[in-house]
Design a protein around this motif. Sequence first.
Motif, short mmCIF file in Angstrom:
data_model
loop_
_atom_site.label_atom_id
_atom_site.label_comp_id
_atom_site.label_asym_id
_atom_site.label_seq_id
_atom_site.Cartn_x
_atom_site.Cartn_y
_atom_site.Cartn_z
N ASN A 88 21.53 18.45 -18.71
CA ASN A 88 22.54 18.34 -19.75
C ASN A 88 23.74 17.61 -19.21
OD1 ASN A 88 24.91 19.94 -21.53
ND2 ASN A 88 23.04 19.47 -22.64
N ASP A 89 24.31 16.74 -20.02
CA ASP A 89 25.50 15.98 -19.65
C ASP A 89 26.42 16.01 -20.86
OD1 ASP A 89 27.35 14.28 -18.54
OD2 ASP A 89 26.06 12.51 -18.55
N VAL A 90 27.59 16.64 -20.70
CA VAL A 90 28.54 16.75 -21.81
C VAL A 90 29.72 15.85 -21.52
CG1 VAL A 90 30.10 18.30 -23.04
CG2 VAL A 90 27.83 19.09 -22.37
N TYR A 91 29.91 14.89 -22.39
CA TYR A 91 31.05 14.00 -22.31
C TYR A 91 31.96 14.38 -23.46
CZ TYR A 91 33.75 9.72 -21.76
OH TYR A 91 34.76 8.84 -21.53
N SER A 92 33.19 14.82 -23.12
CA SER A 92 34.08 15.31 -24.17
C SER A 92 35.53 15.01 -23.83
CB SER A 92 33.89 16.82 -24.37
OG SER A 92 34.22 17.51 -23.19
N ALA A 93 36.38 15.21 -24.81
CA ALA A 93 37.82 14.97 -24.63
C ALA A 93 38.38 15.91 -23.57
CB ALA A 93 38.54 15.21 -25.95
N ALA A 94 39.39 15.44 -22.89
CA ALA A 94 40.02 16.24 -21.83
C ALA A 94 40.61 17.54 -22.36
CB ALA A 94 41.09 15.42 -21.14
N THR A 95 40.89 17.59 -23.64
CA THR A 95 41.45 18.81 -24.21
C THR A 95 40.40 19.91 -24.38
OG1 THR A 95 41.09 17.91 -26.42
CG2 THR A 95 43.28 17.59 -25.44
N ASN A 96 39.12 19.58 -24.23
CA ASN A 96 38.04 20.56 -24.33
C ASN A 96 37.90 21.22 -22.97
OD1 ASN A 96 35.85 22.07 -25.01
ND2 ASN A 96 34.46 20.34 -25.30
N VAL A 97 38.66 22.31 -22.73
CA VAL A 97 38.73 22.91 -21.40
C VAL A 97 37.47 23.69 -21.03
CG1 VAL A 97 41.25 23.02 -21.39
CG2 VAL A 97 39.94 24.96 -22.26
N ASN A 98 36.67 24.11 -22.01
CA ASN A 98 35.44 24.85 -21.75
C ASN A 98 34.25 24.09 -22.29
OD1 ASN A 98 37.07 26.94 -20.78
ND2 ASN A 98 37.11 27.95 -22.76
N VAL A 99 33.17 24.03 -21.52
CA VAL A 99 31.93 23.43 -22.00
C VAL A 99 30.76 24.31 -21.59
CG1 VAL A 99 32.76 21.05 -21.98
CG2 VAL A 99 31.62 21.96 -19.98
N GLN A 100 29.71 24.27 -22.41
CA GLN A 100 28.48 24.98 -22.09
C GLN A 100 27.38 23.97 -21.88
OE1 GLN A 100 27.66 28.62 -24.36
NE2 GLN A 100 29.58 28.23 -25.44
N LEU A 101 26.68 24.12 -20.77
CA LEU A 101 25.58 23.23 -20.41
C LEU A 101 24.29 24.03 -20.44
CD1 LEU A 101 27.38 21.81 -17.27
CD2 LEU A 101 27.16 20.63 -19.47
N GLU A 102 23.25 23.48 -21.04
CA GLU A 102 21.98 24.18 -21.05
C GLU A 102 20.84 23.19 -21.11
OE1 GLU A 102 21.64 26.72 -24.43
OE2 GLU A 102 22.42 25.21 -25.79
N GLY A 103 19.69 23.62 -20.61
CA GLY A 103 18.53 22.75 -20.65
C GLY A 103 17.32 23.41 -20.03
N SER A 104 16.16 22.79 -20.25
CA SER A 104 14.92 23.28 -19.67
C SER A 104 13.99 22.10 -19.47
CB SER A 104 14.27 24.34 -20.55
OG SER A 104 13.93 23.79 -21.80
N THR A 105 13.03 22.26 -18.56
CA THR A 105 12.05 21.21 -18.32
C THR A 105 10.83 21.78 -17.63
OG1 THR A 105 11.75 18.94 -17.52
CG2 THR A 105 12.91 20.47 -16.06
#
Length: 175
Positions: free
Chosen positions: A114-131
């Motif tokens: 998972n790769d989350v590209y977001s605005a700097a104001t988004n202080v929290n991100v959730q990453l998830e994935g499977s393979t």
Amino acid sequence: IGGDGSNVLSLITAGVQAVNITAAGEITQPLQPSFSAYLSSSQANKTGNSTAYTIIFDTEIFDQGADYNNATGIFTAPVTGRYVFNGHVFVEGRTVATDELMRLVTSNRTYYLNDVYSAATNVNVQLEGSTFVDNDAGDTAYIDVLGFGEAGNTHDILGGVGTTLYTYFSGSLIN
């Protein structure tokens, strides 16, 4: 192969039940390698300036086969086969960062889950994935995260709060 007269079929190997088929057709494999683990407490200042941080999921929910090491965060394949791995990482404390990446790193290759590209104001991100992964006996697998754009490692990895799990890792041999 033996049955006990209750419409249950069992395969016993070396005196241990390896496969069980119920009358309803459910199949269980009590010896099949699998694990589920989570991060029990938050880890502060682990990534942010492109530093890869290996997450040590320190608390096991189960570890069938004892192949996951909760002191290192590394799963070691006991047999050659195909495995499925799942992960979820909650990152908080971002200030100017715009990119967060979660990877599954194995002996054979690295998978970007998972790769989350977001605005700097988004202080929290959730990453998830499977393979699905091909592993030989002795191959390893672990999850790491990389945050980009900060002047230092300011990103925190959120651990469990009571019975709520935010950062966790699981895997199983599928064939």
